[in-house]
Design a protein around this motif. Structure first.
Motif, short mmCIF file in Angstrom:
data_model
loop_
_atom_site.label_atom_id
_atom_site.label_comp_id
_atom_site.label_asym_id
_atom_site.label_seq_id
_atom_site.Cartn_x
_atom_site.Cartn_y
_atom_site.Cartn_z
N SER A 6 -12.07 28.33 10.87
CA SER A 6 -13.14 27.71 11.88
C SER A 6 -14.55 27.75 10.77
O SER A 6 -14.89 28.69 10.42
CB SER A 6 -13.57 28.86 12.85
OG SER A 6 -14.84 28.30 13.69
N ARG A 7 -14.90 26.47 10.73
CA ARG A 7 -16.03 26.15 9.70
C ARG A 7 -16.95 25.37 10.58
O ARG A 7 -16.72 24.68 11.49
CB ARG A 7 -15.43 25.36 8.54
CG ARG A 7 -14.59 26.05 7.67
CD ARG A 7 -15.35 26.69 6.51
NE ARG A 7 -14.02 27.38 5.88
CZ ARG A 7 -14.48 27.90 4.49
NH1 ARG A 7 -15.81 27.97 4.61
NH2 ARG A 7 -13.76 28.33 4.04
N GLN A 8 -18.46 25.69 10.18
CA GLN A 8 -19.29 24.86 10.79
C GLN A 8 -19.49 23.69 9.55
O GLN A 8 -19.73 24.01 8.50
CB GLN A 8 -20.63 25.38 11.04
CG GLN A 8 -20.47 26.62 11.99
CD GLN A 8 -21.76 27.30 12.14
OE1 GLN A 8 -22.71 27.29 11.56
NE2 GLN A 8 -22.07 27.81 13.50
N VAL A 27 -21.10 23.98 6.00
CA VAL A 27 -22.02 25.09 5.93
C VAL A 27 -21.31 26.48 5.64
O VAL A 27 -20.33 26.97 6.00
CB VAL A 27 -22.60 25.29 7.17
CG1 VAL A 27 -23.92 26.21 7.36
CG2 VAL A 27 -23.23 23.78 7.61
N LYS A 28 -22.35 27.38 4.56
CA LYS A 28 -21.92 28.55 4.43
C LYS A 28 -21.94 29.62 5.63
O LYS A 28 -22.76 29.43 6.38
CB LYS A 28 -22.81 29.25 3.37
CG LYS A 28 -22.68 28.77 1.80
CD LYS A 28 -23.23 29.42 0.88
CE LYS A 28 -23.13 28.97 -0.58
NZ LYS A 28 -23.86 29.90 -1.52
N ALA A 29 -20.99 30.48 5.57
CA ALA A 29 -20.83 31.53 6.98
C ALA A 29 -22.24 32.01 7.10
O ALA A 29 -22.69 32.30 8.29
CB ALA A 29 -19.72 32.32 6.64
N VAL A 41 -31.39 23.51 7.80
CA VAL A 41 -30.05 23.13 7.18
C VAL A 41 -29.77 21.62 7.20
O VAL A 41 -29.27 21.19 6.43
CB VAL A 41 -28.91 23.92 7.71
CG1 VAL A 41 -27.60 23.40 7.21
CG2 VAL A 41 -29.12 25.53 7.63
N LEU A 42 -30.04 20.85 8.33
CA LEU A 42 -29.73 19.73 8.41
C LEU A 42 -30.69 18.87 7.56
O LEU A 42 -30.16 17.74 6.80
CB LEU A 42 -30.06 19.09 10.06
CG LEU A 42 -29.76 17.67 10.29
CD1 LEU A 42 -28.05 17.22 9.86
CD2 LEU A 42 -29.97 17.45 11.55
#
Length: 89
Positions: A6-8, A27-29, A41-42
């Motif tokens: 699962s990654r964002q 995105v880093k965890a 972040v965006l």
């Protein structure tokens, strides 16, 4: 296909569709654990995508402005230098 991971991700639409349709950032965890907001972040992803396009566009435009005979002359000069170095050594 990767299963069980699962990654964002952030998908940024390209400001210049001639080169890319979209950019995908993973995105880093721990990105949100450091106090960063989703908007920050965006914005960073958009800034990175636009910066990449600006760098590559400038280089490409500079290379297109150089006429073909200049490339040929540089190649001939380079070959001459290589022959001279081989002959002298």
């Amino acid at each position: 296909m990767v299963q069980g991971v699962s990654r964002q991700v952030i998908v940024v639409k390209s400001p210049d569709p001639r080169f890319f349709e979209q950019a995908i950032f993973i995105v880093k965890a721990d990105a949100f654990g450091k106090g960063a907001t989703a908007d920050a972040v965006l914005q960073e992803a958009r800034r990175a995508a636009e910066g990449y396009l600006k760098r590559t566009s400038r280089l490409r435009e500079t290379c297109r402005r150089i006429p073909a005979p200049v490339y040929a002359a540089c190649g001939a000069l380079g070959a001459t230098v290589c022959w001279l170095l081989a002959f002298l050594l």
